[in-house]
Structures are given as C-alpha cells and as structure tokens.
Scaffold this active site. Structure first.
Site, PDB file in Angstrom:
ATOM      1  N   SER A 116     -57.925  63.484  68.078  1.00 48.01           N
ATOM      2  CA  SER A 116     -58.988  62.519  67.834  1.00 48.01           C
ATOM      3  C   SER A 116     -58.932  61.345  68.819  1.00 48.01           C
ATOM      4  CB  SER A 116     -58.918  62.043  66.380  1.00 48.01           C
ATOM      5  OG  SER A 116     -60.021  61.248  66.042  1.00 48.01           O
ATOM      6  N   ASP A 213     -67.904  69.533  64.101  1.00 44.36           N
ATOM      7  CA  ASP A 213     -67.534  68.146  64.388  1.00 44.36           C
ATOM      8  C   ASP A 213     -68.787  67.342  64.726  1.00 44.36           C
ATOM      9  OD1 ASP A 213     -66.423  65.758  65.195  1.00 44.36           O
ATOM     10  OD2 ASP A 213     -64.918  66.672  66.503  1.00 44.36           O
ATOM     11  N   HIS A 243     -64.502  67.208  62.088  1.00 47.59           N
ATOM     12  CA  HIS A 243     -63.563  66.320  62.777  1.00 47.59           C
ATOM     13  C   HIS A 243     -62.300  66.103  61.940  1.00 47.59           C
ATOM     14  CE1 HIS A 243     -62.778  63.467  66.041  1.00 47.59           C
ATOM     15  NE2 HIS A 243     -62.191  62.719  65.130  1.00 47.59           N
TER      16      HIS A 243
END
EC number: 2.3.1.-
Length: 307
Positions: A116, A213, A243
């Site tokens: 991330s 995502d 995500h």
C-alpha cells in the site's frame, strides 16, 4: 543479531540520536527447511502494525526466509511518535534507518516487501539503497489519487490554511498540514514523481495489484512497469481482492501464498510464480498471530509505565 534461544519473535530496538526509537521484530527461518539466500524486510501499509503481518512472516519463515518487520516512526505500532505527525518523508527515513541497521548487522542480501502506502516509499528509495529485489502489493503509485479515493475528497487542492486540522484516514487522525506540506515539498503526490523515482530500476521487481482495488488504478501500475523498460519486472493480479488484503481469510491466504511464491522465485532469480511452497498449518498461523498481539500489548504496557 540472531539468538536461537530467543522468544518466538525476537524484539529489537533501534535507538536514535534524538531519543526516539524504532521497534523491529525478527523471525528466524524454520529449522527443518533449507535457509534461503535473502533476508526479507516487510514494510507495512498505512495504519498497519508489524504484528498485522504475523501470518506473512510465518509463511516466509516456514519456507526458509529470515524475516524482519518494523513499525515506522510517528505511526501506529511500537515505535516513537504519534500518527498525527506522520509524513511520507518520516516513513522513508524510518525505512532507511532499518536498512542501515540491517547492513550494520551484516545483512547484505535484502528483499523488500512493501504494501500500500509503504510501496510508494519503496519506489522512492529503491534506486538509492542496496536491495536484491522488490515486491509490492496494492502499491500506491499516484498518492494524490489514492488519497482522494480514500478520503472521498481531494484535500491536496486546498491551500494549506484551509485544510482541516486532521484527516480521518482509516480511522486514524492524520495531521493534514504537516502531511500535505511534506507531500508538496518532496514531490510525493503525483504519478510522474513515482515514475521518475523508479526510472532505470535494475533489480528484479514483482508487483501485485488487486482486481477489485478502488484506491489504486491497475493501468497506472502497468504504466509504472512499462516505464522501467526492464525484462526483470512482472505484474500479477490478486483475483477477488480489494485494497484491503485482510478483508477475509480467502483473500488473506491468497496474499500470503502469492507473496511467498514471489519471494521464493526472486530468491532464485526468477519471476515465474509456478512454484511450490510449504504451507504452514492454520493453527500455527493463528497461534503466532495471537502470541504477537500479546507481545505487542506487553510492550505497550511497559512503555506506558516508563512514560
């Protein structure tokens, strides 16, 4: 660094000159498997502590890797500072400090796994530090776009004086002025700045996107891969994932398996994930997760007593 008689997870403290400290956890490779050539360094995503990656560390160590995790300064977790003072540059300096610490302890072959927001930091430094390979998962490439999706508003368009005091990012108060100022000052915010950072990347690199995502555009990750102009890079998609790689056990297990396969492949200089792994028992993953949460709580209580 290693102590075979130590607790299941070895706790280290990097003390800095300014009185702050970075907490580092070390997981040794399991004794019944051949030890791999590389040490794996895991950089957690935003609002994720190193104990959130207990399962991944278990998978990697079960397959012969020496694993290092850390909590960034001014972030959630056990290192110094408050998250409302976190900036991308602080995250970068925390990562660099841990890499230097590993080097000082004789660890020369490092493979970095970054998730991330930490992936954006990894892209920033990957050409400036000695790494053997890089793996990113749902890695942020266009920080401004990701922040707009996560916060449901493009706060970076506002003058600094008009920003709210804090930005609620995944339930944590991110200090808006210090974070946004750092973004602009050090060019963290745009896709172009990320592309410039990885230009000419020479080390092997595997990126994982998630097909559901909504925070990271796969097209921009493809653009990143294409901009490197290297045959040593490969993109894979985590099917069924958003995500949030920990949203359910199926997604989480797929993440663990895929990243472990990537690490094993890159340890042998390969990019193909058609590779067998040793799957740790579910009970072992659960047990280490519970034990690390207890360790975290014990350390937090000790820190409170010292405060």
């Amino acid at each position: 660094m290693k102590d075979e008689s130590a607790f299941f997870t070895i706790d280290h403290i990097i003390k800095l000159d300014n009185g702050q400290s970075i907490r580092v956890w070390e997981t040794l490779p399991k004794k019944n498997v051949p030890e791999k050539k590389h040490t794996i360094l895991i950089a957690s995503g935003f609002a994720r502590r190193m104990d959130h990656f207990a399962g991944l560390a278990e998978y990697l160590s079960t397959n012969g890797f020496h694993v290092i995790r850390y909590d960034s300064l001014h972030h959630v977790g056990l290192s110094s500072g408050c998250i409302n003072e976190f900036t991308m540059s602080i995250g970068k300096n925390s990562l660099l400090t841990v890499v230097d610490w590993l080097t000082d302890h004789g660890v020369e072959r490092i493979g970095l796994i970054a998730a991330s927001l930490s992936a954006r930091i990894a892209y920033e430094v990957v050409n400036k530090i000695k790494l053997s390979f890089l793996i990113t998962a749902v890695g942020v490439v266009n920080l401004r776009d990701t922040l707009e999706k996560a916060l449901e508003y493009d706060y970076l368009q506002l003058p600094i004086s008009e920003l709210p005091e804090d930005l609620d990012f995944e339930g944590h108060n991110l200090g808006s002025e210090v974070f946004v100022t750092d973004c602009f000052k050090h060019n963290w915010d745009t896709l172009d700045s990320t592309l410039n950072s990885v230009k000419g990347l020479a080390i092997p690199f595997i990126a994982f996107t998630a097909n559901d995502d909504s925070w990271v555009k796969q097209s921009e990750v493809i653009e990143l891969i294409d901009s490197i102009e290297s045959s040593n890079c490969k993109l894979y998609s985590l099917i069924g994932s958003s995500h949030d790689l920990g949203e359910n056990l199926v997604v989480l297990r797929n993440f663990y398996q895929s990243v472990t396969k990537a690490a094993l492949a890159l340890d042998d200089g390969l990019l193909d994930l058609e590779i067998d792994i040793i799957e740790p028992r579910f009970e072992d993953v659960t047990s280490i997760t519970v034990k690390e949460r207890r360790l975290k709580n014990e350390i937090e209580n000790e820190l409170l007593e010292l405060a």
